[in-house]
Design a protein around this motif. Sequence first.
Motif, short mmCIF file in Angstrom:
data_model
loop_
_atom_site.label_atom_id
_atom_site.label_comp_id
_atom_site.label_asym_id
_atom_site.label_seq_id
_atom_site.Cartn_x
_atom_site.Cartn_y
_atom_site.Cartn_z
N ALA A 23 6.80 16.10 -0.49
CA ALA A 23 7.11 17.79 -0.87
C ALA A 23 6.57 18.58 0.26
CB ALA A 23 6.73 18.07 -2.35
N TYR A 24 5.41 18.37 0.57
CA TYR A 24 4.88 19.04 1.71
C TYR A 24 5.65 18.95 2.81
CZ TYR A 24 1.17 20.83 4.82
OH TYR A 24 0.19 21.72 5.60
N GLU A 25 6.03 17.99 3.19
CA GLU A 25 7.16 17.77 4.61
C GLU A 25 8.27 18.20 4.15
OE1 GLU A 25 6.16 16.98 7.43
OE2 GLU A 25 4.06 16.14 6.90
N GLN A 26 9.06 17.99 3.18
CA GLN A 26 10.15 18.60 2.76
C GLN A 26 10.50 20.12 2.71
OE1 GLN A 26 11.69 16.22 -0.66
NE2 GLN A 26 12.63 14.92 0.53
N ASN A 27 9.24 20.73 2.33
CA ASN A 27 9.24 22.14 1.96
C ASN A 27 8.78 22.99 3.10
OD1 ASN A 27 10.27 21.90 -0.44
ND2 ASN A 27 8.28 21.67 -1.41
N ILE A 28 8.47 22.48 4.31
CA ILE A 28 8.06 23.24 5.53
C ILE A 28 9.29 23.93 5.91
CG2 ILE A 28 7.39 23.00 7.92
CD1 ILE A 28 5.59 20.66 7.06
N ASP A 29 9.25 25.04 6.27
CA ASP A 29 10.15 26.02 6.99
C ASP A 29 11.05 25.38 7.68
OD1 ASP A 29 11.78 28.21 8.26
OD2 ASP A 29 10.01 29.51 7.94
N ALA A 30 12.40 25.40 7.51
CA ALA A 30 13.46 24.55 8.30
C ALA A 30 13.32 25.09 9.73
CB ALA A 30 14.94 24.73 7.49
N ALA A 31 13.22 26.27 9.96
CA ALA A 31 13.03 26.71 11.28
C ALA A 31 12.11 25.70 12.22
CB ALA A 31 12.74 28.20 11.46
N TYR A 32 11.07 25.19 11.64
CA TYR A 32 9.87 24.54 12.37
C TYR A 32 10.31 23.01 12.65
CZ TYR A 32 7.19 28.49 10.76
OH TYR A 32 6.74 29.59 10.48
N THR A 34 5.28 25.69 3.04
CA THR A 34 6.10 26.33 3.83
C THR A 34 5.50 26.48 5.26
OG1 THR A 34 7.75 27.97 3.85
CG2 THR A 34 5.66 28.88 3.13
N HIS A 35 4.29 26.82 5.39
CA HIS A 35 3.79 27.15 6.63
C HIS A 35 3.65 25.98 7.53
CE1 HIS A 35 2.68 30.92 4.83
NE2 HIS A 35 1.81 30.34 3.70
N GLY A 36 3.76 24.79 7.08
CA GLY A 36 3.50 23.72 8.09
C GLY A 36 2.42 23.75 8.95
N GLY A 37 2.48 23.73 10.27
CA GLY A 37 1.21 23.74 10.95
C GLY A 37 0.97 25.37 11.65
N HIS A 64 0.87 -1.16 -0.04
CA HIS A 64 -0.10 0.02 -0.05
C HIS A 64 0.94 1.37 -0.09
CE1 HIS A 64 -3.96 1.70 1.07
NE2 HIS A 64 -3.16 2.93 1.17
N PRO A 65 1.00 2.02 -1.15
CA PRO A 65 1.86 3.23 -1.08
C PRO A 65 1.70 3.93 0.04
CG PRO A 65 1.12 2.69 -3.35
CD PRO A 65 0.18 1.77 -2.36
N PHE A 66 2.74 4.71 0.43
CA PHE A 66 2.66 5.79 1.75
C PHE A 66 3.61 6.61 1.38
CE2 PHE A 66 4.71 2.13 3.45
CZ PHE A 66 5.70 2.75 4.42
N SER A 67 3.57 7.69 2.39
CA SER A 67 4.62 8.50 2.65
C SER A 67 4.93 8.42 4.03
CB SER A 67 4.39 10.11 2.22
OG SER A 67 5.23 10.96 2.42
N SER A 68 6.20 8.60 4.45
CA SER A 68 6.60 8.66 6.04
C SER A 68 7.56 9.46 6.48
CB SER A 68 6.87 7.22 6.39
OG SER A 68 7.23 7.05 7.65
N GLY A 69 7.47 10.11 7.71
CA GLY A 69 8.54 11.12 8.20
C GLY A 69 8.30 12.36 7.89
N SER A 70 9.21 13.57 8.21
CA SER A 70 9.25 14.80 7.88
C SER A 70 10.47 15.47 7.86
CB SER A 70 8.16 15.46 8.85
OG SER A 70 8.75 15.54 10.54
N GLY A 71 10.62 16.60 7.74
CA GLY A 71 12.01 17.33 7.85
C GLY A 71 12.99 16.74 7.13
N LEU A 72 14.05 16.23 7.48
CA LEU A 72 15.26 15.91 6.88
C LEU A 72 15.26 14.53 6.21
CD1 LEU A 72 17.89 17.50 8.94
CD2 LEU A 72 16.79 18.42 6.90
N ASP A 73 14.10 13.66 6.83
CA ASP A 73 14.15 12.35 6.58
C ASP A 73 12.49 11.88 6.05
OD1 ASP A 73 14.15 9.47 6.16
OD2 ASP A 73 15.31 9.19 7.93
#
Length: 491
Positions: free
Chosen positions: A262-271, A453-456, A226-235
């Motif tokens: 891409a959503y997870e990878q593109n969130i502002d790195a400060a978060y 970029t806005h994340g949460g 079942h295809p899925f995406s996992s993780g956030s930030g740098l992984d």
Amino acid sequence: MTAYDDLMEFTRDTMALGQVAGRLGWDQETMMPRGAAPQRAEEMAAMESVLHARRIDSRVRDWLAEIDDASLDTVGQANMRHIRRSFERTCKVPAALAARIAKLTSAAQGIWAEARAADDFMAFAPTLAEVIMLKREEGQALAAGGDVYDAMLADYEPGTTGADLEAMFGTMRPVLSELRAAIRQAKPPEPLTGTFDEGAQMKLTRQLAKTFGYDMSRGRVDKAVHPFSSGSGLDVRITTRTNPVDPFNCFYSTIHEVGHAAYEQNIDAAYLLTPLGSGVSMGVHESQSRIYENQIGRSRAFTGWLFGQMKDAFGDFGVKDADAFYAIVNRVGDGYIRTEADELQYNLHVLLRFDLERALMAGDLQVSELEAAWNDRFEADFGYAVDRPSNGVLQDVHWSVGLFGYFPTYSLGNVYAGCLNEAMRKALPDLDADLAKGDTSAATAWLGANVQTHGGLYQPREVIERAAGQAPNEAPLLAYLKEKFGGIYGL
């Protein structure tokens, strides 16, 4: 250090541990030996106990009492909104119940997979009944006298209720049904035929991931049932699947999961490793996967480019030109599987699940009645009977892992994507010229700047309203579907 600083340091550690737990789940779906399942269930339960203890730690309560949210900047206030909400909700669920749910759903995943392979719903039914019992108990604790299903939905789409979705879906359903009926009277394009080397599929699918902006230095593409995406930030990792007679399954599953990633990878790195460092809701998340997959990936412009890529990868595969290829990619046809459904019929799959799971949680539908209820509803909505459980009630993993309230966010994501696509097209009038060259950068940059970029930082509906310039509503999606499929089928 201030109380806010102490709280954020503690929260970062908790979120880091949560990422480790997520990696255990990714491994279970991709590389874990089958025989390791009982031990993995124990590991997941132990990790959940640790996380639950941190989430209700008395120090968090003390820090929250000490912090004056009004003294913080916008980012700090948003962090506090998420932390307070999470703390209050977690404290309502007994630690023993949270651990039981984690242990059961980890084991249930394997039981579901075996039942699905054997086409035997009754082999899974007792476990599903136990999952529902525990999830209902959790929902009652969270709802505190309110609607149990709304309490579950709030975990995935804060600010939305079952009544809200029922009204929205009630508007969509007759329009979709009418359009589907009209298309069934028209002559469909011939389906894709032949076989397509699975190794070549994976090579092209990795190229597609990069084409849509997926950073492979912070991710990877593997295969799963079942295809899925996992993780956030740098992984941030994604999975896809291959089928020698259906390469579109691989390619569009990949593009879909890249939208999530891409959503997870593109969130502002400060978060990073803060409450703002992941997608704000599943509906907003799904809006990214669906707009990548459909409004961009299945557009006439982009499919023209993909047609050339497939000819390079597979040679002459029996499709005469780019127009015919576009029609085949967007073909509306009979099928049982939600994840393989065309844009038009996909929402009918989701609405079926939404109604059934609400009835299960309310106690209006028993597990012993579920298979028959599914089959009856499917035949009413799609016009033909389910042939076997793996094509029906057993096809999705979600209920086995306790994700009640998750399914409706798929259609809500489609609604959000419709609003975003309308705004993006107005902002990027030359977008099709770029897509025809396989260049998605303008589209992905617009989505990155306006949504990802806005994340949460903002509330879910606020994210969409800020980007689209209007409150989320179903009208843009329905207009898009009518125009697109009306053109393909000459309606």
